[in-house]
Design a protein around this motif. Structure first.
Motif, short mmCIF file in Angstrom:
data_model
loop_
_atom_site.label_atom_id
_atom_site.label_comp_id
_atom_site.label_asym_id
_atom_site.label_seq_id
_atom_site.Cartn_x
_atom_site.Cartn_y
_atom_site.Cartn_z
N SER A 137 51.15 37.82 55.52
CA SER A 137 51.52 37.24 56.81
C SER A 137 52.99 36.88 56.79
CB SER A 137 50.68 35.99 57.08
OG SER A 137 51.24 35.26 58.15
N ILE A 138 53.73 37.42 57.74
CA ILE A 138 55.16 37.15 57.80
C ILE A 138 55.42 35.67 58.06
CG2 ILE A 138 57.26 37.63 59.12
CD1 ILE A 138 56.11 40.51 59.49
N GLY A 139 54.72 35.10 59.02
CA GLY A 139 54.92 33.69 59.35
C GLY A 139 54.58 32.77 58.19
N LEU A 140 53.44 33.02 57.54
CA LEU A 140 53.05 32.18 56.40
C LEU A 140 54.00 32.35 55.23
CD1 LEU A 140 49.14 32.35 56.31
CD2 LEU A 140 50.58 30.37 56.80
N SER A 141 54.47 33.56 55.03
CA SER A 141 55.43 33.79 53.93
C SER A 141 56.71 33.01 54.16
CB SER A 141 55.74 35.29 53.81
OG SER A 141 54.60 36.00 53.40
N ILE A 142 57.21 33.03 55.39
CA ILE A 142 58.42 32.27 55.71
C ILE A 142 58.15 30.77 55.53
CG2 ILE A 142 60.02 31.62 57.56
CD1 ILE A 142 59.78 34.57 58.54
N LEU A 143 56.98 30.32 55.98
CA LEU A 143 56.62 28.91 55.82
C LEU A 143 56.56 28.53 54.34
CD1 LEU A 143 55.75 26.23 57.12
CD2 LEU A 143 53.38 27.07 57.00
N TRP A 144 55.93 29.37 53.52
CA TRP A 144 55.86 29.09 52.08
C TRP A 144 57.26 29.06 51.46
CZ3 TRP A 144 52.39 26.58 49.78
CH2 TRP A 144 51.04 26.73 50.09
N MET A 145 58.12 29.97 51.94
CA MET A 145 59.50 30.00 51.43
C MET A 145 60.20 28.67 51.70
SD MET A 145 61.21 32.71 50.08
CE MET A 145 60.76 34.18 50.97
N VAL A 146 60.00 28.13 52.91
CA VAL A 146 60.63 26.86 53.28
C VAL A 146 60.00 25.70 52.51
CG1 VAL A 146 60.97 25.22 55.18
CG2 VAL A 146 61.35 27.67 55.57
N LEU A 147 58.67 25.65 52.49
CA LEU A 147 57.97 24.53 51.85
C LEU A 147 58.21 24.46 50.35
CD1 LEU A 147 54.51 24.56 53.71
CD2 LEU A 147 56.43 22.96 54.03
N THR A 148 58.40 25.61 49.71
CA THR A 148 58.61 25.62 48.25
C THR A 148 60.10 25.67 47.89
OG1 THR A 148 58.46 28.03 48.09
CG2 THR A 148 56.40 26.77 47.84
N ILE A 149 60.94 25.49 48.89
CA ILE A 149 62.39 25.51 48.71
C ILE A 149 62.84 26.79 48.00
CG2 ILE A 149 64.40 24.12 48.04
CD1 ILE A 149 62.37 21.77 47.68
N ILE B 229 61.06 28.91 46.08
CA ILE B 229 60.33 29.35 44.89
C ILE B 229 59.36 30.48 45.25
CG2 ILE B 229 58.65 28.66 43.13
CD1 ILE B 229 60.09 25.92 43.11
N TYR B 230 58.78 30.43 46.45
CA TYR B 230 57.90 31.52 46.89
C TYR B 230 58.67 32.84 46.90
CZ TYR B 230 54.77 34.42 49.64
OH TYR B 230 53.97 35.45 50.06
N GLY B 231 59.96 32.79 47.12
CA GLY B 231 60.78 34.00 47.11
C GLY B 231 60.74 34.70 45.76
N LEU B 232 60.66 33.93 44.68
CA LEU B 232 60.54 34.52 43.34
C LEU B 232 59.22 35.27 43.21
CD1 LEU B 232 61.78 31.45 41.27
CD2 LEU B 232 63.08 33.53 41.78
N TYR B 233 58.15 34.62 43.65
CA TYR B 233 56.82 35.25 43.62
C TYR B 233 56.80 36.50 44.48
CZ TYR B 233 51.93 35.99 44.83
OH TYR B 233 50.70 36.57 45.05
N TRP B 234 57.31 36.40 45.72
CA TRP B 234 57.31 37.52 46.65
C TRP B 234 58.08 38.70 46.07
CZ3 TRP B 234 60.87 40.52 49.16
CH2 TRP B 234 60.38 41.34 50.17
N THR B 235 59.24 38.41 45.50
CA THR B 235 60.07 39.47 44.92
C THR B 235 59.34 40.17 43.79
OG1 THR B 235 62.08 38.28 45.52
CG2 THR B 235 62.27 39.95 43.79
N TYR B 236 58.77 39.40 42.86
CA TYR B 236 58.03 40.00 41.75
C TYR B 236 56.87 40.86 42.26
CZ TYR B 236 54.93 40.63 37.83
OH TYR B 236 54.11 41.21 36.89
#
Length: 125
Positions: free
Chosen positions: A14-26, A28-35
């Motif tokens: 989900s694009i919206g949830l991914s962006i939300l996770w990116m914001v909420l985890t400051i 860190i979700y970007g590291l997970y998403w990238t991997y």
């Protein structure tokens, strides 16, 4: 490479949830998403840099990731399937636009990935 000889499909996200996770985890979700994104593309297509190297590149020289991911997506669309890719490596230039650029980039790239995985039978995000 035939469809049967390819690896397991990636997940739609989900694009919206991914962006939300990116914001909420400051971020860190970007590291997970990238991997995960690099790893899924490598597993499925046999092409690309894979999860570990993709994560290292993201941590060391993150702007490179913004060019590599859409290039790998383009490979799947065009070289594997003979179609036309909605994204290209040049889309990495979106990061030059403060704040909204990375969001536009993410929406385009994750949207292209979601459509690709759905065309292969994955459940919609």
């Amino acid at each position: 490479m035939t469809e049967a000889s390819r690896g397991p499909m990636g997940e739609t996200r989900s694009i919206g949830l991914s962006i939300l996770w990116m914001v909420l985890t400051i971020g860190i979700y970007g590291l997970y998403w990238t991997y995960k994104t690099h790893e899924e593309i490598k597993r499925y297509s046999g092409n690309g840099i894979g999860g570990v190297l993709g994560l290292v590149i993201y941590i060391v020289v993150s702007p490179v990731t913004f060019f590599v991911v859409p290039s790998e997506v383009r490979y799947m669309y065009e070289d594997l399937d003979g179609g036309t890719s909605p994204v290209r490596g040049i889309y990495g230039l979106w990061i030059l636009l403060p704040l909204v650029g990375p969001i536009i980039w993410f929406v385009q790239v994750q949207g292209a990935l979601n459509r690709y995985w759905e065309s292969k039978g994955a459940s919609p995000a």
